[in-house]
Design an enzyme around this catalytic site. Structure first.
Site, short mmCIF file in Angstrom:
data_model
loop_
_atom_site.label_atom_id
_atom_site.label_comp_id
_atom_site.label_asym_id
_atom_site.label_seq_id
_atom_site.Cartn_x
_atom_site.Cartn_y
_atom_site.Cartn_z
N SER A 160 0.80 -1.22 0.00
CA SER A 160 0.00 0.00 0.00
C SER A 160 0.83 1.27 0.00
O SER A 160 1.59 1.49 -0.93
CB SER A 160 -0.96 -0.04 1.18
N HIS A 161 0.70 2.08 1.04
CA HIS A 161 1.37 3.38 1.05
C HIS A 161 2.85 3.27 1.44
O HIS A 161 3.54 4.29 1.49
CB HIS A 161 0.66 4.32 2.02
N ASP A 325 -2.44 6.59 -3.42
CA ASP A 325 -1.26 5.91 -2.86
C ASP A 325 -0.81 4.73 -3.72
O ASP A 325 -1.30 4.54 -4.83
CB ASP A 325 -1.55 5.47 -1.42
N ASP A 327 -1.34 1.54 -3.87
CA ASP A 327 -2.29 0.57 -4.41
C ASP A 327 -3.64 1.19 -4.77
O ASP A 327 -4.60 0.48 -5.05
CB ASP A 327 -2.49 -0.59 -3.43
N ASP A 329 -5.95 2.94 -3.05
CA ASP A 329 -7.14 3.01 -2.19
C ASP A 329 -7.21 4.31 -1.39
O ASP A 329 -8.26 4.66 -0.88
CB ASP A 329 -7.27 1.78 -1.27
N ARG A 330 -6.09 5.03 -1.29
CA ARG A 330 -6.13 6.30 -0.54
C ARG A 330 -6.32 7.48 -1.48
O ARG A 330 -6.04 7.39 -2.67
CB ARG A 330 -4.82 6.51 0.21
N LYS A 425 -11.51 0.91 0.55
CA LYS A 425 -11.47 2.33 0.30
C LYS A 425 -11.03 2.54 -1.14
O LYS A 425 -10.41 1.67 -1.74
CB LYS A 425 -10.57 3.04 1.30
C1 VG1 Z 1 -2.86 2.80 8.47
C2 VG1 Z 1 -4.01 3.75 8.71
C3 VG1 Z 1 -5.33 3.00 8.59
C4 VG1 Z 1 -5.39 2.32 7.22
C5 VG1 Z 1 -4.19 1.42 7.04
C6 VG1 Z 1 -4.13 0.78 5.69
O1 VG1 Z 1 -2.83 1.82 9.48
O2 VG1 Z 1 -3.90 4.37 9.96
O3 VG1 Z 1 -6.38 3.90 8.78
O4 VG1 Z 1 -6.57 1.56 7.11
O5 VG1 Z 1 -2.99 2.18 7.20
O6 VG1 Z 1 -4.07 1.72 4.67
P1 VG1 Z 1 -1.83 1.91 10.72
O7 VG1 Z 1 -2.06 0.67 11.51
O8 VG1 Z 1 -0.46 2.04 10.15
O9 VG1 Z 1 -2.21 3.15 11.46
V1 VG1 Z 1 -3.33 1.32 3.22
O10 VG1 Z 1 -3.72 2.43 2.11
O11 VG1 Z 1 -1.69 1.33 3.70
O12 VG1 Z 1 -3.86 -0.26 2.93
CO CO Z 2 -3.34 1.79 0.20
#
Ligand code: VG1
Ligand code: CO
Length: 602
Positions: A160-161, A325, A327, A329-330, A425
């Protein structure tokens, strides 16, 4: 057997599996594995399967969203295969004869990982796997794909991010039948399986050419390489009025810019914003998807999406600026010299949805936000008389609510916005929501007239509901022990602070470690964030991130409400100055971590 409560009876029983195993020790080469072969596979697929002995690997526990580790860890012997096999073991007999989907955000190691997963899927009795061309499919696109194609589930290869590349992160997550991220009852079971795994079931088939759309068959097992955009686009067309959007996007006095951050949404943005909606090709920035995201951190926030932020704060800024981001979703939404906090964005979308977006024209079923997310959405729910839910951090907690028809729009402060058109998302969805809002509000403004801007939409919302100032401080890559100590200290502050305790000018209403009972299936999630709620509704929350791959990231969330008309446009950091100081003091964050400043401020 109804193993996990879904798709009861949908899976044909696995029958007639041959188990003629011949152990062949492999002595040559650097890998001291013992390979075993079986001659036949499942009756369902009729592909030859090798049974490869393996050993449990520590630490394969799923975090907030999938398993994320350094790419090199994922590339080491059986690391990926162990987790995927553990997933299939956890799912048990359900998988036989089913269809799986596979894709990812295009990061380094994705194509190699896909070949491993295809062989495991065949070896474990799936009858078919869809794979996004070049092993690519954005997270929301995968959720849409699973739903449209009625696949049993899908695997998304993404961290993801998190940054990508040989020195950065790789990850994998499983989405279930409704397209939703696997709930904890599955991820817990997968983890259990990783601690006792002994065999990988790998089909003995060659690598598949993933660069061309089409079907390849091995016995009764089929690999279909698919266009990763088409199904997603079809779903979005069911949600939005593309005709209205195109008319707006192509207005001479409108401009938009979308920063794909060299991540997966580059090709999606080109197909959707440029080819479908007529935006100028140069509206897409950093649109070429790269396996290492161009060395950047593909997290659309004010720090990492610096190219876009710079542009939007210059005179060349567009009316709508957005980023997504790794993948897809953000999302981050910007106006000209204006930032929409994600907590506000979901509330503004919810408030305008019925009027501006065809999919919601019958009204919303309900709304939900994660606990640390600012409470603007609560006010919309109250005003519109909608059911409202507060869930732990992570999208997996929204799935049950949506499946039960209790939630239409939901969001997280972490740049996550979505709806029940899918179960993830959805970055591009959020941009299309904002485009829809702008198109609707400007429908009677002649070209060259005074257009309603992103900032105007926000101001109108705050004028109606007041403003929940929100900020999140991230302290990335702290020493784990220090972060744990700080959290322990905050727990002790909670224990010693009855309601009425004063923290600076703020009087405590309640403080706890957030716990959530799912209203649909009764499952309980504990330890979801340390929170202080004050009598004026202000909040301070501390959590440790569950998506990192090394060290600890501390997240500190701050919120304060005002309906003082004179203060609505204040800068959030200025408005929150006092309560931020209270948070830093009560947690002794700087003392425990040695950090003077956060890595990222949102
Ligand atoms: C973070 C965010 C959370 C989000 C998750 C996955 O998690 O706070 O709100 O759902 O990333 O996003 P954490 O545990 O690091 O706070 V993504 O776009 O990285 O799948
Ligand atoms: Co993501």
């Amino acid at each position: 057997m109804q193993l996990l409560g879904k798709r009861a009876g949908a899976a044909p029983a696995r029958a007639g599996r041959s188990s003629a195993v011949a152990k062949i020790p492999v002595v040559a080469g650097s890998r001291s594995r013992v390979l075993s072969t079986t001659v036949m596979a499942t009756a369902a697929t009729q592909v030859p399967v090798k049974e490869v002995p393996t050993k449990p690997i520590d630490g394969q526990k799923t975090g907030t969203s999938g398993l994320r580790k350094k790419t090199k860890v994922f590339m080491s012997d059986n690391y990926l295969a162990n987790w995927v096999q553990s997933l299939f073991n956890a799912l048990g007999d359900e998988v036989a004869g089913q269809t799986l989907a596979l894709g990812g955000d295009g990061r380094y190691f994705g194509k190699e990982a896909a070949q491993i997963i295809v062989k495991l899927a065949a070896g474990n009795g799936f009858k078919k796997i869809y794979v996004g061309k070049d092993a690519i499919m954005a997270t929301p696109a995968m959720s849409a794909f699973i739903r449209r194609r009625k696949a049993y589930g899908g695997l998304i290869m993404s961290a993801s991010h998190n940054p990508g590349g040989p020195e950065e992160d790789f990850g994998i997550k499983f989405n279930y039948t409704a397209g939703e991220p696997a709930p904890e009852k599955i991820t817990d079971k997968i983890y259990g399986e990783t601690t006792s795994i002994s065999t990988l079931k790998m089909a003995d088939i060659p690598d598949v050419d993933l660069s061309k759309v089409g079907v390849t068959t091995f016995g009764g097992f089929e690999v279909e390489v698919v266009d990763p955009i088409a199904d997603y686009l079809a779903t979005l067309k069911e949600v939005f009025d593309f005709g209205m959007l195109k008319a707006f996007v192509t207005r001479a006095d409108f401009s938009m810019v979308f920063d794909a951050m060299h991540a997966v949404t580059g090709p999606y943005a080109k197909a959707i914003f440029v080819e479908e909606l007529g935006a100028k090709p140069e509206s897409i920035k950093n649109g070429v998807a790269l396996p290492d995201f161009g060395g950047g951190h593909p997290d659309p926030n004010l720090t990492y999406a610096h190219d876009l932020v710079e542009l939007q704060w210059s005179d060349a800024g567009a009316m709508l600026g957005a980023a997504s981001d790794g993948d897809g979703d953000r999302n981050m939404i910007l106006g000209k010299k204006f930032f929409v906090s994600p907590s506000d964005s979901v509330a503004m979308i919810a408030a305008n949805a019925q009027a501006c977006i065809p999919y919601f024209k019958g009204g919303l079923k309900g709304v939900a936000r994660s606990m640390p997310t600012g409470a603007a959405l609560d006010r919309v729910a109250a005003k519109l008389g909608l059911p409202f839910f507060e869930t732990p951090t992570g999208w997996k907690f929204f799935g049950n609510l949506m499946d039960a028809g209790k939630c239409s729009v939901c969001g997280e402060e972490s740049f996550g916005t979505g709806a029940d058109h899918i179960r993830e998302k959805d970055g591009i969805f959020a941009v299309l929501c904002w485009l829809s809002i702008l198109a609707y509000k400007n429908k009677d403004v002649p070209v060259g007239g005074q257009l309603v801007t992103v900032e105007d939409v926000a101001a109108e919302f705050w004028g109606t509901y007041g403003r929940n100032f929100f900020s999140r401080y991230d302290y990335e890559a702290c020493e784990s022990a220090a972060a744990e100590k700080m959290m322990d200290h905050v727990r002790s502050v909670i224990a010693a602070s009855p309601p009425g305790t004063k923290f600076g000018a703020f009087e405590l209403a309640t403080a706890d470690d957030f716990e959530y009972t799912d209203p649909i299936d009764g499952s309980v999630a504990k330890g979801q964030g340390l929170r202080f709620v004050f009598t004026d509704g202000s909040r301070i929350i501390f959590r440790l991130s569950g998506t990192g791959s090394a060290g600890a990231t501390i997240r500190m969330y701050i919120e304060q409400y005002t309906n003082d008309k004179a203060r609505l446009k204040e800068d959030a950091q200025v408005a929150l100055k006092d309560i931020i100081k209270v948070a830093l003091d009560l947690s002794k964050l700087q003392e425990f971590t040695g950090r003077e400043k956060p890595t990222v401020i949102t």
